[in-house]
Design an enzyme around this catalytic site. Structure first.
Site, PDB file in Angstrom:
ATOM      1  N   VAL A   1       0.901  -1.149   0.000  1.00 55.37           N
ATOM      2  CA  VAL A   1       0.000   0.000   0.000  1.00 55.37           C
ATOM      3  C   VAL A   1       0.943   1.203   0.000  1.00 55.37           C
ATOM      4  CG1 VAL A   1      -1.863   1.205   1.197  1.00 55.37           C
ATOM      5  CG2 VAL A   1      -1.760  -1.302   1.264  1.00 55.37           C
ATOM      6  N   PRO A   2       1.204   1.796  -1.175  1.00 52.06           N
ATOM      7  CA  PRO A   2       2.352   2.688  -1.372  1.00 52.06           C
ATOM      8  C   PRO A   2       2.197   4.104  -0.819  1.00 52.06           C
ATOM      9  CG  PRO A   2       1.131   2.495  -3.403  1.00 52.06           C
ATOM     10  CD  PRO A   2       0.484   1.543  -2.428  1.00 52.06           C
ATOM     11  N   CYS A   3       2.208   4.230   0.489  1.00 56.90           N
ATOM     12  CA  CYS A   3       2.073   5.538   1.119  1.00 56.90           C
ATOM     13  C   CYS A   3       3.270   6.448   0.832  1.00 56.90           C
ATOM     14  CB  CYS A   3       1.873   5.381   2.623  1.00 56.90           C
ATOM     15  SG  CYS A   3       3.164   4.435   3.447  1.00 56.90           S
ATOM     16  N   HIS A   4       4.383   5.871   0.413  1.00 62.38           N
ATOM     17  CA  HIS A   4       5.570   6.687   0.117  1.00 62.38           C
ATOM     18  C   HIS A   4       5.343   7.609  -1.086  1.00 62.38           C
ATOM     19  CE1 HIS A   4       6.083   3.144  -2.469  1.00 62.38           C
ATOM     20  NE2 HIS A   4       6.743   3.952  -3.289  1.00 62.38           N
TER      21      HIS A   4
END
Length: 187
Positions: free
Chosen positions: A154-157
């Site tokens: 889950v690419p919060c970056h």
């Protein structure tokens, strides 16, 4: 519950997988026959401290029992392969792995939306809030990133401060910078 830790260019990366009832809400909602279970990633991040990752998992999903797997199979093997593929240039690989996180309706929806942010794309928290359908929910969108237990999957970056600066990242700004540079389109 099964876990594994891989060595990546950004340091150790651990993944926690557990079998949960099929169709049990969250970002991987595909239903299934009653009583059937399905493995899903519950947590992941740049650490070898699996207990720290487990602390991020919602209490209703937190598994008991710990099997550290030196030869991962099933979804744990697929997740490990997706992490390796990411570092080999297939930045979409982690997005193809089922993930389950639990929270309130907005945060759960926000995590679903976050999985749709493609590699190389950067959004501000304001733009992310708009994508969730609640433009005024900038702080709630930021909270979804902060509470994300399944980093990379889950690419919060890919979410930045409204002024375009990096903002925070649970695993440190050098890793966030590295991920964004790795995903940047070739010039």
């Amino acid at each position: 519950m099964k876990t594994t830790t891989l060595i990546t260019p950004d340091g150790p990366f651990s993944v926690v997988v557990a079998a949960v009832p099929a169709g049990d809400g969250g970002p991987a909602r595909d239903g299934g026959p009653a009583g059937e279970t399905r493995e899903q990633v519950l947590a992941a991040g740049w650490t070898n401290d699996v207990d720290a990752l487990l602390a991020l998992v919602h209490p209703t999903l937190r598994p008991s029992g710990d099997v550290r797997d030196t030869n991962p199979t099933g979804l744990l093997a697929e997740a490990a392969d997706a992490v390796r593929a990411y570092y080999d240039g297939d930045h979409g690989a982690p997005g193809r792995i089922p993930v389950l996180q639990a929270s309130g309706p907005y945060r759960t929806h926000a995590w679903d939306v976050l999985r749709e942010v493609k590699a190389g794309e950067r959004l501000t928290y304001s733009e992310y809030a708009v994508r969730t359908g609640r433009p005024a929910a900038v702080r709630a969108a930021a909270g979804a990133c902060a509470m994300n237990a399944a980093a990379l999957f889950v690419p919060c970056h890919r979410i930045l401060r409204t002024d375009g600066t990096l903002g925070g990242f649970r695993y440190g700004l050098p890793i966030k910078e590295s991920l964004l540079a790795r995903e940047a389109p070739a010039a």
